[in-house]
Each structure stands twice: as C-alpha cells, then as structure tokens.
Design a protein around this motif. Structure first.
Motif, PDB file in Angstrom:
ATOM      1  N   PRO A 112      24.343 114.287 -40.216  1.00  0.00           N
ATOM      2  CA  PRO A 112      25.302 112.908 -39.823  1.00  0.00           C
ATOM      3  C   PRO A 112      24.776 111.628 -39.699  1.00  0.00           C
ATOM      4  N   ASN A 181      28.481 113.978 -43.954  1.00  0.00           N
ATOM      5  CA  ASN A 181      26.881 115.312 -43.725  1.00  0.00           C
ATOM      6  C   ASN A 181      25.985 115.560 -43.928  1.00  0.00           C
ATOM      7  N   ASN A 678      34.301 115.789 -43.642  1.00  0.00           N
ATOM      8  CA  ASN A 678      33.510 117.156 -42.730  1.00  0.00           C
ATOM      9  C   ASN A 678      34.207 117.753 -42.884  1.00  0.00           C
TER      10      ASN A 678
END
Length: 781
Positions: A112, A181, A678
């Motif tokens: 991330p 990420n 995500n």
C-alpha cells in the motif's frame, strides 16, 4: 514487449536446440522444438537450458557403441530426464491453472502506498538551554571552512518558518479516491534510435481466450517434446527403466525428497508495517539524557588588550552537537582546540551560533582570537556555565558578582587608554545604525503579519527607527509605539532585535512598497494557506520554496520598489469526504450458523455518522473502532457508526442464521456506504469440506485443484502405457487425486517407488552385494 525480453543469446540457444532436433528426428520435430521453446522460453518456471543439455547427450550416445563413456552418459541422460520431468511438471501445473484462472498469473506485488499526513512544523529547531542530539543536527550541518570562516555577512540558513495549514471549518475537504495496493504487469518500450514526433505506436493485446489457448498449446508442446525424448514414437517405453542402474535409481529415489520441500511461489509480508513503525520510533526517539545531554562546568574569560581566550570544561553524556559561547556576528575565533587538538567538526546555524560535534566524555575547550577591532563585546550562552571567571585587562564588565549567575549573556567594554586616541574611539561609536526589517505575511483563516527588526551594523546606540506599517495593519503586541502609521522602536545595547505581531484586514489586493530610507532594508515573505489563490506583479521573486519545500515566495526589494499581490478564494469542488482504503469480509460457515467479521480502514475529513448495511436477520456481536468497543445498535439492517476526523479502523462482528449444509454457499452482501478499493472476501469452510467450484469477479476466487486434475489425467494415461505397472488409468487418476492435496513431488515419489519395485522384479539378481543392500535400504526409505 514480448520480443523485448529476448536477447541474442536466447535466440541462439532456441535455434541450436531446434536444429539439433531436426538433425536427430527430422524437420517435423525441429519445428516442434522451435515452437515449444519459442512459446515457453520466458514463461514463469519454464525449463530452458535443460533441453539443449539433454538433446546433446542423446546425440552423443547414438554415436557410441560400448564402453565406460556410454555408461556414464546413459546415467547422466537418465538423471537429466528426471530433472526435466520435475521442472516440466511444475511448469505444466502452473500453465494449466492460469489457463483456467488467468488471475493466477505471477505478477508483482506492490505494498500500500504511504499517504502524506499533515505534520505540524514548529520553530523549535534550535533548542535553547540544552545541547542538541547529534542525529538531529547532522542534516543541517555545514563545514567549518564553508561557514564561520567565510567573510560574507550573509546568513547561512534562515530559521524554518511554519507552514500555514489552517483549514476552514465549513470547508468540505475531499479525502480523495482509494489507491490500489496491488499492480499487475508493466512493460517498457524502448528505441535505439531517434523517434519522430508524429510517429504512431500500435499495441496488440491478446484476449483471454487467446491467452488460454497459448497456455494449452504450451502444455501440449512441452509434453510432446518430452514424449519424443523418451522415444514414445518408437514404442520404446518399456526400455526406459530397464537400463536404469542401481546408482541412477538410488539418486532418483533421493531427488523427490529434495523437491518435496518446493512449494511454488511464496510471499511473506515481513517485516510487517507495525514492526517497521516500531523500529522507526526506536531509531528516531530523542536521547534519554535530554535536556541534560551536555553542560559547561566552568568557563574562564581572558580578555586582555586585543586578544580574547575562552577556556571551558564541558561534559557530554552522549555524542552531541555542542553550542559554543562564541558571538560569530562580531567575533570569529582564529583557533578552536578540543583537548589540545584542533577541532574538526565545526559548523554554524542561522542564529549565528557556532556548534561543535563533541564526543561523549569530559573535554577541555579553548577558543582564541583577536578583538582589536572591537570596542565592546557581548557573549550569549545557549548552555549556561556553572561557574564563570573573569581575567580582564583593559576591559570592564557590565555585570559582576551574583548577577552573573542569573544572566544569560555577558557584556564587556574597552577602557580608553593613551594608546588609542579619543578621535578613534569617537569615530567607532558614531557608526550609524543599519537594520534589516523582515515581514512574514500569513494568509490563513485570519490574516496577520509578523515584523522582525534586526540590527545589522552600527554602534550609535541607543537609536530610534520608524518602520512604516502596511495598509490596514493593526499592531497587537504590547510595548510597540505606533505614530503616523509607523512603528517607533528603540534599539540599544541590550535590545538589538524586536519582533511584533499585527493583524491585516482581508481584501482582494495587497500592495507592498519598500521604504525609501537608508536606515534599513526590507525582506518580504508570503506564507499562504491553500484556500487562497495568489497572483503577484512587480519585482521578481528571490525564492519560491526556500522554507521546507513549501510555497513561500520571498522578495528582497530596493528602496521604493513594490509588489502587488492579487488574492482570491476559489470555489470548492464537490466530492466525497469519506474514503475506504481497504476492506476484508471473513465468513466462517457452520452447519446452521455463519459468523462474519468485517474490517475496513476509513479516512474522513469531517466528523459525523456513517451507515453500514448488513443482512437484516443478523445478530450483532461487537463493533470496534480503533480497538475500542463502541455501543452501537443494529436498526433493521442499518448500522450507524460514529466517525471522527482522520483515519480509523473499524471491525464489526455478527452472526447469520444460515449454514453451508446445502453444499452451495453464497457470501454475504454488505453495503459499506461509500466506494472502496482493495476489497477482499475470505471464506473459511473448515477442514470437513473440499471446495470444488467458486465464482466471482474476474480477479476472484480460483480452485487450484482443477489445474492439477487435468495434469493428473495426462500423466495417468502415460503411466498406464508402461508395461508391467500394477495400476490402470482410472487407478492412477484416483491415486493422483488422493495425493493432489500434497505437493506434486509427493505423487512423483510414489511413481518412482513403483518403478523401483518393477525394476527390482525384472532384475532380482544384482551382482554386487553392496548395491543390493543399498537398493533394499533405499526402497525402505
């Protein structure tokens, strides 16, 4: 991009391998080899150099009739064949899996992205009454030769100004979109020669169907080439194990044990983000000795005629940057000694203070220099000595006795003598004053200006200066006399710098004009919040981002020059004030109940409430925000969470009155209330169930078993054609399915063991007793 990965060496090896197959078996097999290596050469885990190695060995064996070399090469060929099978098996399984589930294709993992959090900056860079830790000073250090030995009167570094980070409480500040990420493949396109501006580039991207076709084609071509290398076309498989001597078979029995530890790709997120943050805090934490890392036990001032000697005894409990009692603005020492050795690590800061990088321990410092050009001397202490002793000849001290202990500075005056005429002393005292006026203009929620007057030269003290105020400026600092729209200040020997604060009315324009006087020069610095849009006309800007990489323009005008600053406030653009950076839903189904756990990270620029929608018949267990239990009630299917400004982690646990007894299970639909990225769903059905099919988005779940299953079918068909093997095709498939839950090498170990038993049955009598015993022990192993 695919061709860009090829080198001349790659092309050479592929062509040599194809030509070797052509010379051995004809043009058909040469084309098969060329297609096999061309499609799989740069694929993940593909066998590469082993092909040419094995083909050359086979070609040499065909040219030999008998002898030790033939036996050695035969043994070597068998071992290379076994290695080819092992490496190709892993490659074929990966290709089969990615053909069914393209999302399993190996790709780079990107952690991330770190987000920049606003950091409050302060003016406490120079620590008073203490020694600064060495680590905090290294980034601002400057060599001794480049700093205080320089005769230039310019400042080395201005004090760091804080950034105006004021935020309008009524502003709807966007939190921005969430960032993924992860990332997939990236390819670089390069040219060796010049490229025209209007040159076009066309990229051909294959579809998922073509991608699956190429994967299947790679599997078939690799299997076909291995088949030819094992003489399958001539029906000579039965001879495959007949010429495996005991040493080759013993080595083959040990190889699966080595390959059993292979588990394919692995990704370990270590060290974790929490561990790295803990390490960062440990490395950046201040020294435990602060604020008493160093002190001055005693200081001796020897001021005699035209020379000055400062002798100090200093203590340091750590390696520190030590401030020396040296007034660089008026006096520069000709030598600085530390324990009778010349000091090496000296530098100065913007406040005209000389610093020494001093090691841990007790040291004797000695500073010498000439004061022939001075009629008065002032010494300021950043570190107050415990004891101070005078040795004055031709000089007098301003304070004596007990006053020395309470004072942060000492002043000395030269006593007039017959050697210096009264005219000379009068001339030295009649130098007119010249000051520097710096205006720090800050445009935030409220407008203000901070004015600082610093004496630069002259000794005609006390002196009075009239500093014109800006249009609409209102002084709010006590003790500043304002007359005729000008601040009247007095500079004397004890007060050589004055600072005051004022307010400014908000307007659409601000005009700055330098005063036409020879008593001072001006410097203007503008520090504006992001809520204002700035345009300026007039003299050019000297610096744009001098202070901490923030936009802070600075002007240094000549007398009479001016700058017009136009100020406007742009209208905000509507957007979301909440962003979910990542979320994970974990479901653990049982026979009649399913436990659910939702965890997500949310950023909000405003406080308030946020609604989460979960199934209406759920039983809420707990709600935690930043690891603290929050009393929240479920209203039908809506869960209202109290949100505070900033980043927070939310964890919600509940139960659902449904199980997985039907054999088909669908994950829970959860509405997070805002867009998110995500997102992950984790299903944990337990050890009693075997997942066969899973559906979802393109980058969704994948059942790894099916990629292995089709490979098991192909291997089972091939093994069933070996004569005298005890298992049929269906039995080989059943055995492979049973062993598929383990590593591929586990099934290969069973195959080699059965082949070893078959070899032993065909060759019951082994000439060497040692070989026979070794063979028996390896079978037991």
């Amino acid at each position: 991009a695919w061709l860009n990965r090829w080198t001349l060496l790659d092309l050479f090896l592929v062509l040599i391998t194809a030509m070797a197959c052509y010379r051995l078996w004809g043009i058909g097999w040469g084309l098969v080899a060329l297609a096999t290596l061309g499609l799989s050469w740069h694929e993940f885990d593909a066998p590469q150099m082993i092909w040419l190695n094995l083909i050359i060995t086979i070609a040499i064996i065909k040219m030999l009739s008998a002898g030790r070399l033939l036996k050695a090469l035969t043994l070597y060929r068998n071992l290379v064949m076994l290695l080819l099978i092992l490496s190709s098996l892993i490659f074929i399984i990966d290709q089969a899996r990615t053909a069914i589930y393209p999302q399993l294709e190996p790709h780079e993992y990107a952690p991330p992205q770190m987000r920049h959090q606003p950091v409050a900056e302060t003016d406490e860079f120079m620590l008073q009454e203490r020694a600064m830790p060495l680590a905090a000073m290294e980034s601002e250090s400057k060599s001794y030769e480049d700093s205080y030995l320089s005769s230039s009167p310019a400042r080395v570094m201005k004090q760091k100004a804080p950034q105006v980070v004021m935020v309008d409480p009524d502003a709807m500040i966007q939190t921005g979109p969430g960032l993924p990420n992860w990332r997939w493949h990236s390819y670089a396109i390069q040219w060796d020669g010049p490229v025209q501006m209007n040159q076009n580039i066309e990229l051909t991207i294959v579809s998922p169907a073509v991608h699956r076709t190429l994967n299947v084609l790679r599997i078939l071509l690799v299997a076909l080439l291995i088949w030819r290398l094992f003489d399958q076309a001539t029906g000579n498989w039965k001879n495959l194990t007949s010429y495996l001597p005991a040493r080759a078979l013993s080595t083959a029995l040990l190889l699966p044990i080595v390959f059993a530890f292979y588990s394919g790709d692995s990704h370990a997120e270590y060290p974790s983000k929490e561990l790295l943050n803990e390490l960062q805090q440990h490395l950046l934490k201040p020294a435990e000795c602060l604020p008493q890392c160093a002190n001055i036990e005693s200081l001796t001032i020897q001021l005699s005629g035209d020379s000055l000697t400062l002798t100090a005894k200093a203590h340091a409990t750590e390696d520190v940057a030590f401030p020396l009692p040296v007034p660089i603005s008026s006096w520069v020492p000709s030598s600085v000694m530390v324990d009778l050795k010349h000091a090496e690590s000296l530098f100065r800061q913007a406040d005209q203070t000389l610093w020494l990088l001093m090691k841990k321990g007790v040291h004797t410092l000695e500073m010498k220099g000439s004061v022939a050009h001075l009629s008065e001397l002032k010494i300021d202490f950043q570190l107050k000595p415990q004891h101070i002793r005078y040795d004055l000849k031709g000089w007098s001290a301003e304070i004596t006795g007990e006053q020395i202990k309470q004072s942060q500075s000492l002043g000395f005056h030269r006593i007039a003598s017959s050697e210096k005429s009264a005219d000379t002393l009068l001339m030295n005292n009649d130098i007119p004053l010249f000051a520097e006026v710096t205006r720090y203009i800050e445009l935030g929620l409220d407008w203000s200006v901070t004015t600082e007057v610093q004496l630069i030269s002259g000794n005609a003290l006390p002196g009075v200066l009239r500093i014109p105020l800006l249009a609409g400026e209102s002084v709010i600092t006590d003790g500043i006399t304002v007359k005729d729209n000008a601040a009247v200040i007095t500079l004397n020997k004890t007060t050589q710098s004055i600072r005051w604060h004022s307010t400014l009315p908000k307007s659409e324009a601000l005009t700055l004009t330098a005063s036409a006087t020879s008593d001072f020069n001006e410097i203007w610095q503008l520090n504006s919040s992001a809520m204002w849009h700035i345009n300026y006309e007039g003299i050019p800007v000297i610096y744009h981002q001098r202070q901490g990489q923030h936009w802070q323009p600075e002007w240094q005008p000549w007398p009479g020059e001016s700058v017009s600053i136009n100020i406007s406030r742009p209208q905000g653009v509507k957007g979301s004030t909440k962003t979910i950076d990542d979320s994970q839903l974990t479901l653990t189904p049982g026979e009649s109940l399913t436990t659910a756990k939702l965890s997500f990270n949310l950023r909000s620029s405003l406080g308030g409430q946020h609604d989460i929608h979960i199934p209406a018949d759920s039983e809420l267990m707990s709600v935690k925000i930043d690891h603290e239990n929050i009393p929240v009630r479920l209203n039908e299917n809506t869960l209202t969470l109290p949100i505070s400004p900033g980043a927070q982690n939310v964890v919600i646990d509940w139960r659902e009155p449904r199980g997985i007894s039907t054999g088909v299970f669908k994950t829970t639909d959860v509405d997070l209330g805002t867009a998110s990225v995500n997102a992950k769903i984790s299903l944990q059905p337990g050890l009693q169930r075997w997942v066969l099919f899973a559906g979802g988005p393109t980058l969704g779940p994948a059942v790894l078993f099916w990629g292995v299953f089709f490979v098991i079918i192909g291997i089972a068909i091939g093994l069933s054609r070996i004569s005298d093997m005890p298992l049929s095709v269906s039995q080989w498939i059943l055995l492979g399915i049973g062993l598929s839950a383990s590593a591929p090498a586990a099934g290969l170990l069973i195959v080699i063991w059965l082949l070893a038993l078959r070899t032993k049955a065909k060759r019951p009598a082994i000439e060497s007793t040692n070989f026979f015993n070794l063979y028996q022990l390896l079978l037991l192993a």
